[in-house]
Scaffold this motif. Structure first.
Motif, PDB file in Angstrom:
ATOM      1  N   SER A   1      37.840  29.889  41.611  1.00  0.00           N
ATOM      2  CA  SER A   1      38.439  31.220  41.590  1.00  0.00           C
ATOM      3  C   SER A   1      38.227  31.869  40.228  1.00  0.00           C
ATOM      4  CB  SER A   1      39.938  31.137  41.884  1.00  0.00           C
ATOM      5  OG  SER A   1      40.507  32.422  42.001  1.00  0.00           O
ATOM      6  N   TYR A   2      38.453  33.177  40.192  1.00  0.00           N
ATOM      7  CA  TYR A   2      38.488  33.921  38.938  1.00  0.00           C
ATOM      8  C   TYR A   2      39.935  34.317  38.693  1.00  0.00           C
ATOM      9  CZ  TYR A   2      33.436  34.141  39.025  1.00  0.00           C
ATOM     10  OH  TYR A   2      32.111  33.797  39.024  1.00  0.00           O
ATOM     11  N   LEU A   3      40.426  34.070  37.499  1.00  0.00           N
ATOM     12  CA  LEU A   3      41.795  34.402  37.118  1.00  0.00           C
ATOM     13  C   LEU A   3      41.731  35.475  36.053  1.00  0.00           C
ATOM     14  CD1 LEU A   3      43.098  30.737  36.742  1.00  0.00           C
ATOM     15  CD2 LEU A   3      43.115  32.172  38.792  1.00  0.00           C
ATOM     16  N   GLY A   4      42.554  36.520  36.201  1.00  0.00           N
ATOM     17  CA  GLY A   4      42.496  37.590  35.225  1.00  0.00           C
ATOM     18  C   GLY A   4      43.600  38.614  35.399  1.00  0.00           C
ATOM     19  N   ILE A   5      43.348  39.792  34.858  1.00  0.00           N
ATOM     20  CA  ILE A   5      44.292  40.913  34.843  1.00  0.00           C
ATOM     21  C   ILE A   5      43.702  42.052  35.665  1.00  0.00           C
ATOM     22  CG2 ILE A   5      45.399  42.642  33.344  1.00  0.00           C
ATOM     23  CD1 ILE A   5      46.497  39.919  32.875  1.00  0.00           C
TER      24      ILE A   5
ATOM     25  N   ASP B   1      53.925  35.228  31.492  1.00  0.00           N
ATOM     26  CA  ASP B   1      53.964  36.627  31.046  1.00  0.00           C
ATOM     27  C   ASP B   1      53.687  36.799  29.558  1.00  0.00           C
ATOM     28  OD1 ASP B   1      56.304  35.828  29.806  1.00  0.00           O
ATOM     29  OD2 ASP B   1      57.614  37.002  31.094  1.00  0.00           O
ATOM     30  N   ASN B   2      53.477  35.724  28.825  1.00  0.00           N
ATOM     31  CA  ASN B   2      53.147  35.789  27.400  1.00  0.00           C
ATOM     32  C   ASN B   2      54.180  36.587  26.606  1.00  0.00           C
ATOM     33  OD1 ASN B   2      51.552  35.215  25.127  1.00  0.00           O
ATOM     34  ND2 ASN B   2      50.460  37.140  25.330  1.00  0.00           N
ATOM     35  N   GLY B   3      55.444  36.463  26.979  1.00  0.00           N
ATOM     36  CA  GLY B   3      56.507  37.108  26.218  1.00  0.00           C
ATOM     37  C   GLY B   3      56.954  38.456  26.737  1.00  0.00           C
ATOM     38  N   GLY B   4      56.214  39.063  27.632  1.00  0.00           N
ATOM     39  CA  GLY B   4      56.589  40.355  28.209  1.00  0.00           C
ATOM     40  C   GLY B   4      55.737  40.617  29.430  1.00  0.00           C
ATOM     41  N   ASN B   5      56.305  41.268  30.438  1.00  0.00           N
ATOM     42  CA  ASN B   5      55.545  41.426  31.672  1.00  0.00           C
ATOM     43  C   ASN B   5      55.126  42.861  31.969  1.00  0.00           C
ATOM     44  OD1 ASN B   5      57.929  42.545  32.468  1.00  0.00           O
ATOM     45  ND2 ASN B   5      58.388  41.049  34.044  1.00  0.00           N
ATOM     46  N   ALA B   6      55.206  43.763  31.022  1.00  0.00           N
ATOM     47  CA  ALA B   6      54.795  45.144  31.253  1.00  0.00           C
ATOM     48  C   ALA B   6      53.283  45.247  31.366  1.00  0.00           C
ATOM     49  CB  ALA B   6      55.305  46.033  30.119  1.00  0.00           C
ATOM     50  N   ASN B   7      52.805  45.775  32.467  1.00  0.00           N
ATOM     51  CA  ASN B   7      51.384  46.044  32.724  1.00  0.00           C
ATOM     52  C   ASN B   7      50.509  44.794  32.790  1.00  0.00           C
ATOM     53  OD1 ASN B   7      51.489  48.990  32.818  1.00  0.00           O
ATOM     54  ND2 ASN B   7      52.032  48.807  30.665  1.00  0.00           N
ATOM     55  N   ASP B   8      51.093  43.632  32.849  1.00  0.00           N
ATOM     56  CA  ASP B   8      50.297  42.403  32.969  1.00  0.00           C
ATOM     57  C   ASP B   8      50.252  41.990  34.445  1.00  0.00           C
ATOM     58  OD1 ASP B   8      49.773  42.194  30.262  1.00  0.00           O
ATOM     59  OD2 ASP B   8      51.573  41.036  29.874  1.00  0.00           O
ATOM     60  N   HIS B   9      49.419  42.660  35.204  1.00  0.00           N
ATOM     61  CA  HIS B   9      49.308  42.409  36.630  1.00  0.00           C
ATOM     62  C   HIS B   9      48.249  41.328  36.852  1.00  0.00           C
ATOM     63  CE1 HIS B   9      50.734  46.834  37.274  1.00  0.00           C
ATOM     64  NE2 HIS B   9      51.597  46.100  36.588  1.00  0.00           N
ATOM     65  N   SER B  10      48.705  40.093  37.040  1.00  0.00           N
ATOM     66  CA  SER B  10      47.770  38.971  37.169  1.00  0.00           C
ATOM     67  C   SER B  10      47.056  39.013  38.514  1.00  0.00           C
ATOM     68  CB  SER B  10      48.499  37.645  36.988  1.00  0.00           C
ATOM     69  OG  SER B  10      49.508  37.509  37.961  1.00  0.00           O
ATOM     70  N   VAL B  11      45.816  38.522  38.508  1.00  0.00           N
ATOM     71  CA  VAL B  11      44.972  38.534  39.698  1.00  0.00           C
ATOM     72  C   VAL B  11      44.317  37.168  39.859  1.00  0.00           C
ATOM     73  CG1 VAL B  11      42.933  39.566  40.779  1.00  0.00           C
ATOM     74  CG2 VAL B  11      44.497  40.999  39.453  1.00  0.00           C
ATOM     75  N   ILE B  12      44.374  36.651  41.083  1.00  0.00           N
ATOM     76  CA  ILE B  12      43.622  35.463  41.468  1.00  0.00           C
ATOM     77  C   ILE B  12      42.542  35.974  42.412  1.00  0.00           C
ATOM     78  CG2 ILE B  12      43.710  33.215  42.607  1.00  0.00           C
ATOM     79  CD1 ILE B  12      46.753  33.220  41.879  1.00  0.00           C
ATOM     80  N   ALA B  13      41.324  36.091  41.908  1.00  0.00           N
ATOM     81  CA  ALA B  13      40.258  36.764  42.647  1.00  0.00           C
ATOM     82  C   ALA B  13      39.270  35.775  43.259  1.00  0.00           C
ATOM     83  CB  ALA B  13      39.512  37.708  41.716  1.00  0.00           C
ATOM     84  N   ASN B  14      38.840  36.092  44.458  1.00  0.00           N
ATOM     85  CA  ASN B  14      37.821  35.337  45.182  1.00  0.00           C
ATOM     86  C   ASN B  14      38.121  33.838  45.224  1.00  0.00           C
ATOM     87  OD1 ASN B  14      35.483  35.230  46.715  1.00  0.00           O
ATOM     88  ND2 ASN B  14      34.190  34.801  44.948  1.00  0.00           N
ATOM     89  N   PRO B  15      39.332  33.444  45.625  1.00  0.00           N
ATOM     90  CA  PRO B  15      39.643  32.009  45.690  1.00  0.00           C
ATOM     91  C   PRO B  15      38.884  31.349  46.834  1.00  0.00           C
ATOM     92  CG  PRO B  15      41.443  33.271  46.623  1.00  0.00           C
ATOM     93  CD  PRO B  15      40.451  34.268  46.075  1.00  0.00           C
TER      94      PRO B  15
END
Length: 124
Positions: A18-22, A78-92
């Motif tokens: 998979s690809y993991l990202g934002i 969330d690395n200390g804060g979750n504003a605008n950090d929309h995580s994506v698990i792509a093409n699993p």
């Protein structure tokens, strides 16, 4: 948490890719996400098999062995804060030893409902 035991046993899938990202629509507005991928044989004891650096813009590819694995868990911190950090698990993908990106086609992919139906038939 995903129970992958039937896929490993009945379909001989031996890797998770998979690809993991934002979410790219968010750009670098947040402070990033750190992903952890873990596996387990009993859903109680977990082994960390991959961990990303803090991701802000680029995705990171992970490829995990499923040998002897029954459960797979992917977590996003969330690395200390979750504003605008929309995580994506792509093409699993769950794949076997014959898989290469060059021989991959969308037509070979089945829906979860198709797999559930096949697994139900195998268990009967």
């Amino acid at each position: 948490m995903f129970d992958v035991s039937d896929y490993v046993t009945y379909y001989q899938y031996d890797r998770f890719i998979s690809y993991l990202g934002i979410d790219s629509d968010q750009g670098a507005k947040g402070n990033g996400v750190k992903f952890t991928v873990q596996t387990s044989v009993d859903n109680q004891t977990w082994k960390t098999v991959a961990q990303t650096e803090i991701l802000n813009t680029n995705a990171e590819k992970v490829e995990i062995s499923l040998e002897g694995v029954k459960y797979l868990k992917i977590s996003a911190s969330d690395n200390g804060g979750n504003a605008n950090d929309h995580s994506v698990i792509a093409n699993p993908l769950l794949v076997n030893e014959s898989y290469t990106e060059e021989n991959s086609t969308e037509s070979e992919m089945k829906t979860v409902a198709e797999y559930d139906k096949e697994l139900k038939e195998l268990r009967e």
